[in-house]
Design an enzyme around this catalytic site. Structure first.
Site, mmCIF file in Angstrom:
data_model
loop_
_atom_site.group_PDB
_atom_site.id
_atom_site.type_symbol
_atom_site.label_atom_id
_atom_site.label_comp_id
_atom_site.label_asym_id
_atom_site.label_seq_id
_atom_site.Cartn_x
_atom_site.Cartn_y
_atom_site.Cartn_z
ATOM 1 N NE ARG A 155 -14.241 3.436 31.554
ATOM 2 C CZ ARG A 155 -13.156 2.732 31.202
ATOM 3 N NH1 ARG A 155 -12.998 2.284 29.972
ATOM 4 N NH2 ARG A 155 -12.216 2.491 32.080
ATOM 5 N NE ARG A 214 -7.753 -0.835 32.221
ATOM 6 C CZ ARG A 214 -8.412 0.013 33.022
ATOM 7 N NH1 ARG A 214 -7.809 0.501 34.108
ATOM 8 N NH2 ARG A 214 -9.628 0.400 32.730
ATOM 9 N NE ARG A 222 -12.248 -2.441 32.796
ATOM 10 C CZ ARG A 222 -12.126 -1.429 33.641
ATOM 11 N NH1 ARG A 222 -11.165 -1.451 34.560
ATOM 12 N NH2 ARG A 222 -12.954 -0.408 33.594
ATOM 13 N NE ARG A 235 -15.273 5.576 39.742
ATOM 14 C CZ ARG A 235 -14.527 5.080 38.774
ATOM 15 N NH1 ARG A 235 -14.608 5.547 37.559
ATOM 16 N NH2 ARG A 235 -13.694 4.103 39.009
ATOM 17 C CE LYS A 245 -9.820 5.369 39.313
ATOM 18 N NZ LYS A 245 -9.571 5.634 37.880
HETATM 19 P P1 ADP Z 1 -7.185 3.187 36.531
HETATM 20 O O1 ADP Z 1 -7.430 2.177 37.639
HETATM 21 O O2 ADP Z 1 -7.027 4.573 37.068
HETATM 22 O O3 ADP Z 1 -8.224 3.133 35.450
HETATM 23 P P2 ADP Z 1 -4.844 1.518 35.900
HETATM 24 O O4 ADP Z 1 -4.081 1.487 37.162
HETATM 25 O O5 ADP Z 1 -5.606 0.290 35.537
HETATM 26 O O6 ADP Z 1 -5.811 2.818 35.850
HETATM 27 O O7 ADP Z 1 -3.835 1.875 34.715
HETATM 28 C C1 ADP Z 1 -4.283 1.995 33.372
HETATM 29 C C2 ADP Z 1 -3.216 1.476 32.411
HETATM 30 O O8 ADP Z 1 -2.094 2.362 32.427
HETATM 31 C C3 ADP Z 1 -2.654 0.094 32.749
HETATM 32 O O9 ADP Z 1 -2.392 -0.576 31.549
HETATM 33 C C4 ADP Z 1 -1.364 0.395 33.505
HETATM 34 O O10 ADP Z 1 -0.411 -0.632 33.322
HETATM 35 C C5 ADP Z 1 -0.908 1.696 32.861
HETATM 36 N N1 ADP Z 1 -0.256 2.650 33.784
HETATM 37 C C6 ADP Z 1 -0.588 2.915 35.078
HETATM 38 N N2 ADP Z 1 0.205 3.858 35.618
HETATM 39 C C7 ADP Z 1 1.082 4.215 34.635
HETATM 40 C C8 ADP Z 1 2.171 5.154 34.563
HETATM 41 N N3 ADP Z 1 2.504 5.928 35.604
HETATM 42 N N4 ADP Z 1 2.848 5.244 33.396
HETATM 43 C C9 ADP Z 1 2.502 4.473 32.321
HETATM 44 N N5 ADP Z 1 1.493 3.565 32.334
HETATM 45 C C10 ADP Z 1 0.786 3.432 33.465
HETATM 46 P P1 ADP Z 2 -11.816 3.079 35.508
HETATM 47 O O1 ADP Z 2 -11.426 3.926 36.657
HETATM 48 O O2 ADP Z 2 -10.670 2.563 34.734
HETATM 49 O O3 ADP Z 2 -12.895 3.718 34.677
HETATM 50 P P2 ADP Z 2 -13.213 1.072 37.137
HETATM 51 O O4 ADP Z 2 -12.906 -0.356 37.016
HETATM 52 O O5 ADP Z 2 -12.877 1.780 38.372
HETATM 53 O O6 ADP Z 2 -12.530 1.725 35.889
HETATM 54 O O7 ADP Z 2 -14.771 1.317 36.823
HETATM 55 C C1 ADP Z 2 -15.424 0.649 35.767
HETATM 56 C C2 ADP Z 2 -16.878 1.030 35.719
HETATM 57 O O8 ADP Z 2 -17.523 0.639 36.940
HETATM 58 C C3 ADP Z 2 -17.179 2.512 35.596
HETATM 59 O O9 ADP Z 2 -17.148 2.953 34.250
HETATM 60 C C4 ADP Z 2 -18.600 2.562 36.178
HETATM 61 O O10 ADP Z 2 -19.556 2.072 35.268
HETATM 62 C C5 ADP Z 2 -18.501 1.566 37.323
HETATM 63 N N1 ADP Z 2 -18.091 2.232 38.568
HETATM 64 C C6 ADP Z 2 -16.883 2.150 39.190
HETATM 65 N N2 ADP Z 2 -16.871 2.900 40.314
HETATM 66 C C7 ADP Z 2 -18.105 3.462 40.421
HETATM 67 C C8 ADP Z 2 -18.730 4.342 41.364
HETATM 68 N N3 ADP Z 2 -18.064 4.786 42.432
HETATM 69 N N4 ADP Z 2 -20.004 4.711 41.112
HETATM 70 C C9 ADP Z 2 -20.691 4.260 40.055
HETATM 71 N N5 ADP Z 2 -20.170 3.437 39.128
HETATM 72 C C10 ADP Z 2 -18.886 3.038 39.300
#
Ligand code: ADP
Ligand code: ADP
Ligand code: ZN
Length: 207
Positions: A165, A121, A154, A83, A8
């Site tokens: 998660r 990551r 992180r 979410r 995302k």
């Molecule tokens: P999210 O915001 O959904 O948690 P991220 O965009 O931070 O995910 O991506 C999670 C990890 O996966 C990062 O280390 C990123 O570089 C890697 N990543 C993202 N998209 C891809 C993909 N299409 N193929 C391989 N690795 C990816």
């Molecule tokens: P990822 O998609 O990789 O889990 P984010 O950085 O988007 O990571 O979210 C990290 C944390 O922030 C989540 O595990 C949650 O604790 C909190 N969070 C993010 N978005 C929301 C939301 N819309 N509602 C409640 N908590 C959230």
């Protein structure tokens, strides 16, 4: 929308740039409060460290404060919000005079791949760009390629909290996805494909 690790954050900033609007990640907003040690940041951290959602009232306020700004009047990209059912209901209500959200883009990938991505990551402390230990970086380059910022892992990107998660997403957020499917706003893109392919497919889905 999509589970943790689906890409995302990687994709949201790219789409926003192409559409000439801004994007925001709820998680990044919370982490920025955490860095500044605000009351909100300290509260959010207790949930984030455990891989739980921050209470709806807090998440809704932080996003709505960001949305209601003249700079966002042309539109915006939300990453990681809504979410929960309550968050979706509030967002739909707030945007109802604009016809609601235009599109909900869903990216997903198999669980083993999500865990691999999350546990490898690296995030930039300054601009929130993400990298992966296996890819983007040579072993001696631990600085952000975009802003030279420090890269860090992180605290919630360890395998135990990462799996928790992903489970929470499947339990709680899947019903929100279904809501947007039912009202015909959902577009699904395979997030397991290479980043460039995902980016291309997402943009086609928006256009
Ligand atoms: P999210 O915001 O959904 O948690 P991220 O965009 O931070 O995910 O991506 C999670 C990890 O996966 C990062 O280390 C990123 O570089 C890697 N990543 C993202 N998209 C891809 C993909 N299409 N193929 C391989 N690795 C990816
Ligand atoms: P990822 O998609 O990789 O889990 P984010 O950085 O988007 O990571 O979210 C990290 C944390 O922030 C989540 O595990 C949650 O604790 C909190 N969070 C993010 N978005 C929301 C939301 N819309 N509602 C409640 N908590 C959230
Ligand atoms: Zn950076």
């Amino acid at each position: 929308m999509g589970p943790p690790g689906s890409g995302k954050g990687t994709q949201a900033s790219g789409i926003a740039k192409k559409l000439n609007v801004e994007s925001v990640s709820t998680g990044d907003l919370f982490r920025s409060h955490q860095t500044r040690q605000t009351e909100l940041g300290i509260l959010a951290a207790t949930y984030m460290e455990r891989g739980e959602y921050v209470p709806d009232a807090v998440a809704i306020k932080i996003i709505m404060d960001w949305v209601v700004h003249p700079k966002r009047s042309k539109g915006f990209v939300l990453d990681g919000f809504p979410r929960t059912k309550t968050q979706a209901e509030t967002l739909d209500k707030e945007l109802c005079r604009y016809g609601g959200v235009d599109r909900v883009l869903l990216i997903d990938a198999p669980e083993v791949e999500l865990v691999r991505r999350l546990t490898g990551r690296l995030s930039c402390k300054d601009c929130q760009a993400t990298y992966h230990v296996d890819h983007n970086l040579s072993s001696n380059n631990r600085k952000c390629e975009k802003c030279e910022g420090r890269l860090y892992r992180r605290s919630d990107d360890n395998s135990i909290v990462a799996k928790k998660r992903i489970q929470l997403y499947r339990k709680e957020t899947s019903s929100v996805v279904e809501h947007y499917r039912e009202i015909g706003k959902l577009k699904e893109i395979n997030g397991a494909e290479p980043m460039d392919t995902v980016a291309k497919n997402l943009l086609e889905a928006v256009e």
